[in-house]
Design a protein around this motif. Structure first.
Motif, PDB file in Angstrom:
ATOM      1  N   MET A 191       0.897   3.504  -6.754  1.00 17.61           N
ATOM      2  CA  MET A 191       2.204   3.042  -7.230  1.00 17.61           C
ATOM      3  C   MET A 191       3.309   4.027  -6.808  1.00 17.61           C
ATOM      4  O   MET A 191       4.290   3.665  -6.164  1.00 17.61           O
ATOM      5  CB  MET A 191       2.112   2.927  -8.755  1.00 17.61           C
ATOM      6  CG  MET A 191       3.313   2.286  -9.438  1.00 17.61           C
ATOM      7  SD  MET A 191       3.490   0.553  -9.021  1.00 17.61           S
ATOM      8  CE  MET A 191       4.923   0.149  -9.960  1.00 17.61           C
ATOM      9  N   GLU A 192       3.033   5.341  -7.122  1.00 23.79           N
ATOM     10  CA  GLU A 192       4.017   6.365  -6.795  1.00 23.79           C
ATOM     11  C   GLU A 192       4.213   6.502  -5.289  1.00 23.79           C
ATOM     12  O   GLU A 192       5.335   6.606  -4.794  1.00 23.79           O
ATOM     13  CB  GLU A 192       3.567   7.708  -7.358  1.00 23.79           C
ATOM     14  CG  GLU A 192       4.459   8.148  -8.487  1.00 23.79           C
ATOM     15  CD  GLU A 192       4.077   9.515  -9.005  1.00 23.79           C
ATOM     16  OE1 GLU A 192       3.622  10.357  -8.232  1.00 23.79           O
ATOM     17  OE2 GLU A 192       4.224   9.703 -10.228  1.00 23.79           O
ATOM     18  N   SER A 193       3.090   6.475  -4.521  1.00 21.51           N
ATOM     19  CA  SER A 193       3.205   6.636  -3.074  1.00 21.51           C
ATOM     20  C   SER A 193       3.894   5.418  -2.451  1.00 21.51           C
ATOM     21  O   SER A 193       4.588   5.539  -1.447  1.00 21.51           O
ATOM     22  CB  SER A 193       1.825   6.876  -2.449  1.00 21.51           C
ATOM     23  OG  SER A 193       1.057   5.714  -2.617  1.00 21.51           O
ATOM     24  N   GLY A 194       3.714   4.251  -3.091  1.00 17.33           N
ATOM     25  CA  GLY A 194       4.390   3.037  -2.620  1.00 17.33           C
ATOM     26  C   GLY A 194       5.897   3.190  -2.744  1.00 17.33           C
ATOM     27  O   GLY A 194       6.646   2.895  -1.822  1.00 17.33           O
ATOM     28  N   GLY A 195       6.342   3.740  -3.903  1.00 19.13           N
ATOM     29  CA  GLY A 195       7.772   3.952  -4.150  1.00 19.13           C
ATOM     30  C   GLY A 195       8.364   4.939  -3.165  1.00 19.13           C
ATOM     31  O   GLY A 195       9.463   4.742  -2.643  1.00 19.13           O
ATOM     32  N   LEU A 196       7.603   5.989  -2.894  1.00 17.28           N
ATOM     33  CA  LEU A 196       8.044   7.037  -1.970  1.00 17.28           C
ATOM     34  C   LEU A 196       8.258   6.450  -0.576  1.00 17.28           C
ATOM     35  O   LEU A 196       9.272   6.707   0.086  1.00 17.28           O
ATOM     36  CB  LEU A 196       6.981   8.151  -1.931  1.00 17.28           C
ATOM     37  CG  LEU A 196       7.413   9.444  -1.266  1.00 17.28           C
ATOM     38  CD1 LEU A 196       8.417  10.168  -2.156  1.00 17.28           C
ATOM     39  CD2 LEU A 196       6.216  10.341  -1.008  1.00 17.28           C
ATOM     40  N   LEU A 197       7.296   5.600  -0.171  1.00 20.97           N
ATOM     41  CA  LEU A 197       7.358   4.966   1.146  1.00 20.97           C
ATOM     42  C   LEU A 197       8.589   4.074   1.259  1.00 20.97           C
ATOM     43  O   LEU A 197       9.258   4.015   2.289  1.00 20.97           O
ATOM     44  CB  LEU A 197       6.073   4.145   1.353  1.00 20.97           C
ATOM     45  CG  LEU A 197       5.626   4.000   2.810  1.00 20.97           C
ATOM     46  CD1 LEU A 197       5.161   5.352   3.353  1.00 20.97           C
ATOM     47  CD2 LEU A 197       4.531   2.971   2.927  1.00 20.97           C
ATOM     48  N   LEU A 198       8.883   3.424   0.119  1.00 18.62           N
ATOM     49  CA  LEU A 198      10.009   2.494   0.066  1.00 18.62           C
ATOM     50  C   LEU A 198      11.336   3.216   0.358  1.00 18.62           C
ATOM     51  O   LEU A 198      12.238   2.669   0.970  1.00 18.62           O
ATOM     52  CB  LEU A 198      10.053   1.879  -1.335  1.00 18.62           C
ATOM     53  CG  LEU A 198      10.596   0.447  -1.419  1.00 18.62           C
ATOM     54  CD1 LEU A 198       9.661  -0.513  -0.710  1.00 18.62           C
ATOM     55  CD2 LEU A 198      10.764   0.049  -2.887  1.00 18.62           C
TER      56      LEU A 198
END
Ligand SMILES: CCCCCCCCCCCCCC(=O)SCCNC(=O)CCNC(=O)[C@H](O)C(C)(C)COP(=O)(O)OP(=O)(O)OC[C@H]1O[C@@H](n2cnc3c(N)ncnc32)[C@H](O)[C@@H]1OP(=O)(O)O
Ligand SMILES: CCCCCCCC/C=C\CCCCCCCC(=O)OC[C@@H](O)COP(=O)(O)O
Length: 278
Positions: free
Chosen positions: A1-8
Motif C-alpha cells: 500500500m505504502e510503496s504503491g503511494g510512493l510510486l504514485l
C-alpha cells in the motif's frame, strides 16, 4: 500500500523533472554543474577518512589519494585530456607551477597531471565549502586571504621556507580568479616573487579554452577534449626582486600564445565581452 503511494508520487515527479530538464537548457546546465558540486562534496566526504587513516592528518602525501579519486570524474562528464610535456615536471627539488584558471572544472585538469609532493594556493573561502574544504585542508592546500595583500604576502613567504625544507612544489593560478572569457587575465605577481625568493624554477602549464564545451552564457556543458601543455622550466637562479616584472611578463606572453595555439583561436581583440566563469 505504502510503496504503491510512493510510486504514485515519485514516478510523475521524476517524469516532470526529466521533461523540465529536456525543455530548459538553463535548468539542464545548472543541474549538471550542481551534480559536479555534489560529486565533489560526496567524494571529499568519502576520501577524508581514507586520508586520515592512511596518513594521519594534514600532509601533501594525501594529494596522491585525492588525485586518484578526482581523476575518475572525467569519465562521468565525458572529458578527455591530451597532455604534452609532462617530462618538464622532472626537475630536482621544489618549483612553482603556474597555470590558467577557467572554472571549477579545473580541479579535474589539475589532478590529471599533478606531480608528486605538490600543493596549491587557494582562496581562504574554500576552507568553508564543507567536505571540499576539509579535503583541501588535509591535502595541504595553502589558504590565503585575498582581501589582505599583507596577509597573502606573509603566507607566501612562509610557503617559500616550507618549499625548500619539505621539498614541495607549489601550484599557483596567477590570474588570481576564475576566468572563462577565452583569454588570460593579467597575472598577479605572487608566484614570481615566490619563485625568485626561493630561487626555484617556474613551470608554466596551459589548458586550452573550455568555451567549446563549457559556457555558462550559452548554458553549454557537454563532453569535450582539453589540450594541456607543460612548458619547459624557466630557471630563476641569480634573479632578484627587480626581475619579477620581467619574469611575470615572459610567462604571461608565452602562456597566452600557447593558450591561443592550443585553443585554435586567434588573439582576442581588446574590449570583447567576457562571460562569467562558474
Ligand atoms: C574533490 C575535491 C577536490 C579538491 C581538490 C583540492 C585541490 C585544490 C585546489 C585549489 C585551487 C584554488 C584556486 C584558487 O583559489 S585561485 C585564488 C587564490 N590564488 C591566488 O590569488 C594566487 C595568485 N595571486 C597572487 O599571486 C597575488 O599577488 C597575491 C594573492 C599574493 C596578492 O594579491 P593582491 O591582489 O592583494 O596584490 P597584488 O597582486 O596586486 O600585489 C600587490 C603588490 O605586492 C607585490 N607582491 C605580491 N606578492 C608578493 C610577495 N610574495 N613578496 C613581495 N611582494 C609581493 C606585488 O608585486 C605588488 O607590487 P607591485 O609590483 O605593484 O609594486
Ligand atoms: C557546509 C557548507 C557546504 C557548502 C557547499 C558548497 C558547495 C560547493 C561544492 C563544491 C565545489 C567544488 C569545487 C572544487 C574546488 C574548486 C576550486 C575553485 O575553482 O575555486 C575557485 C577559486 O579558484 C577562485 O575563485 P573565484 O573565481 O575568485 O570566485
Amino acid at each position: 500500500m505504502e510503496s504503491g503511494g510512493l510510486l504514485l508520487w515519485a514516478l510523475p515527479s521524476a517524469l516532470l523533472l526529466a521533461l523540465l530538464l529536456q525543455l530548459s537548457p538553463r535548468l539542464r546546465f545548472r543541474a549538471k554543474v550542481l551534480s559536479y558540486c555534489a560529486l565533489c562534496l560526496m567524494a571529499s566526504a568519502l576520501t577524508a577518512p581514507a586520508c586520515l587513516l592512511w596518513n594521519g592528518g594534514r600532509t601533501v602525501e594525501n594529494m596522491r589519494i585525492i588525485k586518484n579519486v578526482v581523476r575518475s570524474f572525467k569519465y562521468l562528464y565525458g572529458l578527455r585530456f591530451d597532455v604534452k610535456g609532462l617530462e618538464h615536471f622532472q626537475v630536482e627539488g621544489p618549483c612553482v607551477i603556474v597555470s590558467n584558471h577557467q572554472s571549477v572544472l579545473d580541479m579535474m585538469g589539475l589532478m590529471e597531471i599533478l606531480p608528486d609532493r605538490c600543493v596549491q594556493i587557494g582562496k581562504r573561502e574554500l576552507l568553508y565549502f564543507g567536505s571540499v574544504g576539509l579535503i583541501m585542508y588535509l591535502g595541504g592546500v595553502i589558504f590565503i586571504n585575498r582581501k589582505s595583500t599583507s596577509n597573502a604576502k606573509s603566507v607566501m613567504s612562509g610557503v617559500g621556507q616550507a618549499m625548500t625544507t619539505d621539498n614541495v612544489k607549489v601550484w599557483i593560478y596567477p590570474e588570481g580568479t576564475r576566468n572563462g572569457n577565452g583569454d588570460l587575465l593579467p597575472f598577479k605577481k605572487g608566484a614570481f616573487h615566490l619563485a625568485i625568493q626561493t630561487q626555484v624554477p617556474v613551470i608554466p602549464v596551459v589548458y586550452s579554452s573550455f568555451t567549446t564545451f563549457y559556457n555558462p552564457e550559452k548554458n553549454l556543458f557537454t563532453s569535450g577534449r582539453i589540450r594541456v601543455e607543460v612548458l619547459p622550466p624557466i630557471h630563476t637562479s641569480g634573479m632578484t626582486a627587480t626581475d619579477v616584472t620581467e619574469l611575470c611578463d615572459t610567462c604571461y606572453t608565452t602562456m597566452r600564445e600557447t593558450f591561443f595555439r592550443l585553443s585554435g583561436t586567434a588573439r582576442r581583440v581588446n574590449g570583447s565581452t567576457p562571460h562569467l566563469a562558474q
